[in-house]
Enzyme design. Structure first.
Site, PDB file in Angstrom:
ATOM      1  N   TYR A  67      42.237  40.542  44.582  1.00 41.03           N
ATOM      2  CA  TYR A  67      42.155  39.944  43.240  1.00 41.03           C
ATOM      3  C   TYR A  67      43.255  38.903  43.058  1.00 41.03           C
ATOM      4  CZ  TYR A  67      41.399  40.052  38.118  1.00 41.03           C
ATOM      5  OH  TYR A  67      41.126  39.728  36.805  1.00 41.03           O
TER       6      TYR A  67
ATOM      7  N   SER B  48      43.522  34.568  35.678  1.00 39.95           N
ATOM      8  CA  SER B  48      44.160  35.804  35.203  1.00 39.95           C
ATOM      9  C   SER B  48      45.664  35.568  35.285  1.00 39.95           C
ATOM     10  CB  SER B  48      43.775  36.953  36.153  1.00 39.95           C
ATOM     11  OG  SER B  48      44.624  38.073  35.982  1.00 39.95           O
TER      12      SER B  48
HETATM   13  P1  NAD Z   1      33.282  42.640  33.081  1.00 40.44           P
HETATM   14  O1  NAD Z   1      33.155  43.610  34.220  1.00 40.44           O
HETATM   15  O2  NAD Z   1      33.108  43.127  31.691  1.00 40.44           O
HETATM   16  O3  NAD Z   1      32.291  41.412  33.303  1.00 40.44           O
HETATM   17  C1  NAD Z   1      32.094  40.825  34.556  1.00 40.44           C
HETATM   18  C2  NAD Z   1      30.818  40.011  34.528  1.00 40.44           C
HETATM   19  O4  NAD Z   1      30.610  39.473  35.857  1.00 40.44           O
HETATM   20  C3  NAD Z   1      29.577  40.843  34.187  1.00 40.44           C
HETATM   21  O5  NAD Z   1      28.683  40.070  33.405  1.00 40.44           O
HETATM   22  C4  NAD Z   1      28.957  41.103  35.559  1.00 40.44           C
HETATM   23  O6  NAD Z   1      27.561  41.312  35.498  1.00 40.44           O
HETATM   24  C5  NAD Z   1      29.290  39.801  36.262  1.00 40.44           C
HETATM   25  N1  NAD Z   1      29.212  39.904  37.714  1.00 40.44           N
HETATM   26  C6  NAD Z   1      29.865  40.775  38.527  1.00 40.44           C
HETATM   27  N2  NAD Z   1      29.463  40.582  39.803  1.00 40.44           N
HETATM   28  C7  NAD Z   1      28.559  39.580  39.793  1.00 40.44           C
HETATM   29  C8  NAD Z   1      27.778  38.931  40.797  1.00 40.44           C
HETATM   30  N3  NAD Z   1      27.835  39.286  42.088  1.00 40.44           N
HETATM   31  N4  NAD Z   1      26.939  37.933  40.409  1.00 40.44           N
HETATM   32  C9  NAD Z   1      26.834  37.587  39.108  1.00 40.44           C
HETATM   33  N5  NAD Z   1      27.546  38.162  38.124  1.00 40.44           N
HETATM   34  C10 NAD Z   1      28.393  39.139  38.466  1.00 40.44           C
HETATM   35  O7  NAD Z   1      34.739  41.973  33.296  1.00 40.44           O
HETATM   36  P2  NAD Z   1      35.646  41.065  32.330  1.00 40.44           P
HETATM   37  O8  NAD Z   1      36.873  41.818  32.076  1.00 40.44           O
HETATM   38  O9  NAD Z   1      34.858  40.525  31.198  1.00 40.44           O
HETATM   39  O10 NAD Z   1      36.024  39.906  33.362  1.00 40.44           O
HETATM   40  C11 NAD Z   1      35.563  38.575  33.235  1.00 40.44           C
HETATM   41  C12 NAD Z   1      36.544  37.657  33.960  1.00 40.44           C
HETATM   42  O11 NAD Z   1      37.811  37.718  33.324  1.00 40.44           O
HETATM   43  C13 NAD Z   1      36.774  38.049  35.429  1.00 40.44           C
HETATM   44  O12 NAD Z   1      36.874  36.895  36.224  1.00 40.44           O
HETATM   45  C14 NAD Z   1      38.104  38.772  35.379  1.00 40.44           C
HETATM   46  O13 NAD Z   1      38.784  38.705  36.594  1.00 40.44           O
HETATM   47  C15 NAD Z   1      38.800  37.969  34.293  1.00 40.44           C
HETATM   48  N6  NAD Z   1      39.924  38.679  33.678  1.00 40.44           N
HETATM   49  C16 NAD Z   1      39.749  39.843  32.997  1.00 40.44           C
HETATM   50  C17 NAD Z   1      40.837  40.472  32.429  1.00 40.44           C
HETATM   51  C18 NAD Z   1      40.718  41.746  31.653  1.00 40.44           C
HETATM   52  O14 NAD Z   1      41.775  42.302  31.285  1.00 40.44           O
HETATM   53  N7  NAD Z   1      39.528  42.244  31.363  1.00 40.44           N
HETATM   54  C19 NAD Z   1      42.119  39.914  32.564  1.00 40.44           C
HETATM   55  C20 NAD Z   1      42.261  38.731  33.280  1.00 40.44           C
HETATM   56  C21 NAD Z   1      41.153  38.113  33.824  1.00 40.44           C
END
Ligand code: NAD
Length: 260
Positions: A155, A142
């Site tokens: 985080y 991130s």
């Molecule tokens: P999201 O909540 O849509 O998806 C998260 C996924 O992780 C889901 O499939 C969920 O089921 C899974 N998950 C959560 N806990 C789990 C566990 N204990 N075991 C197995 N699976 C688990 O979130 P997202 O925004 O798609 O995030 C995905 C990645 O991208 C993350 O690492 C997040 O930190 C990173 N990220 C997101 C953003 C953003 O703006 N959305 C920005 C930077 C980084």
């Protein structure tokens, strides 16, 4: 063309991870998907991806908070498809509170899922990749792996940690045909960010649209969310032959966030 190559994508039942699943299936990879889902949801998603993309998809229910289940995910993927060519550590959770009020159990969960899980999957996948002298590992960090924001102590710590992990894995495997890189998105409109927008709207007593504009205004100079498809396109590039000499890198895709 690539139907004999396998990509394991953690947290791929929604958001960015699901975007990776769609993109890698479209590119012809066999998929191991994972994430929180009921058996019915997992079956529906598996069938949809298989039919839509004419590829094989295996859902694994590993809870990545548990090191043994992280290892089982990789071993079962290898058993199911023979080998793992690409590992994308994407699963992640968020919790927002000032440090002195941050619940200890949220700290433990975020460190376990956002950081330690990647160590356990990488540790399990490397011997197979090293035997074949090829592999691609992507860690979804991130902008919070590069800079900090208030109220996101666990985080930010986990995401800074995964960038360190990425560099060590890259160095140890630099001459073995295996690359390891981190992708650093800014704001992407998924459930993880929608919850923060909804909370801000409630706190400030404004509409969700206003809260969303304000969130972007504070951090992301482009003033727009990065589409999931753009993150997936970057991931596909990093897994291509053209990216074989990119390793240990942390690549922002953030509308100018960390340029400030
Ligand atoms: P999201 O909540 O849509 O998806 C998260 C996924 O992780 C889901 O499939 C969920 O089921 C899974 N998950 C959560 N806990 C789990 C566990 N204990 N075991 C197995 N699976 C688990 O979130 P997202 O925004 O798609 O995030 C995905 C990645 O991208 C993350 O690492 C997040 O930190 C990173 N990220 C997101 C953003 C953003 O703006 N959305 C920005 C930077 C980084």
């Amino acid at each position: 063309m690539l139907r004999d190559r396998t990509a394991v994508i953690t947290g791929s039942t929604s958001g960015i991870g699901l975007g990776f699943a769609e993109a890698f299936a479209t590119a012809g990879y066999r998929l191991v998907i994972n994430g929180i889902a009921t058996p019915e949801e997992a079956l529906l998603l598996t069938h949809r991806l298989e039919e839509q993309h004419q590829t094989q998809v295996f859902y694994h229910p590993a809870n990545l908070a548990d090191p043994e289940q992280c290892t089982a995910l990789i071993h079962d993927a290898q058993q199911h498809f023979g080998s793992v060519d690409i590992l994308i550590n994407n699963a992640g959770i968020q919790y927002v509170a000032p440090v002195e009020q941050f619940p200890a159990d949220r700290w433990d969960a975020i460190l376990a899922i956002n950081l330690s899980a990647a160590f356990h999957t990488i540790r399990a996948v490397l011997p197979g990749m090293q035997r074949h002298n090829q592999g691609r590992i992507l860690n979804i960090a991130s902008v919070h792996g590069l800079v900090a924001s208030i109220h996101k102590v666990a985080y930010v710590a986990a995401k800074h940690g995964i960038i360190g992990l990425t560099k060590v894995v890259a160095l140890e495997n630099a001459a073995r045909g295996i690359t390891c890189n981190a992708i650093c998105p800014g704001f992407v409109l998924t459930t993880l960010v929608q919850k923060q927008i909804d909370d801000r709207a409630t706190e400030a007593n404004v509409s969700v649209d206003e809260a969303s504009i304000e969130l972007l205004r504070e951090k992301q100079p482009s003033g727009r969310f990065t589409p999931v498809e753009d993150i997936a396109a970057l991931a596909l590039f990093l897994c291509s032959a053209a990216a074989s000499n990119i390793t240990g890198a942390s690549l922002p895709i953030d509308g100018g966030w960390i340029a400030q």
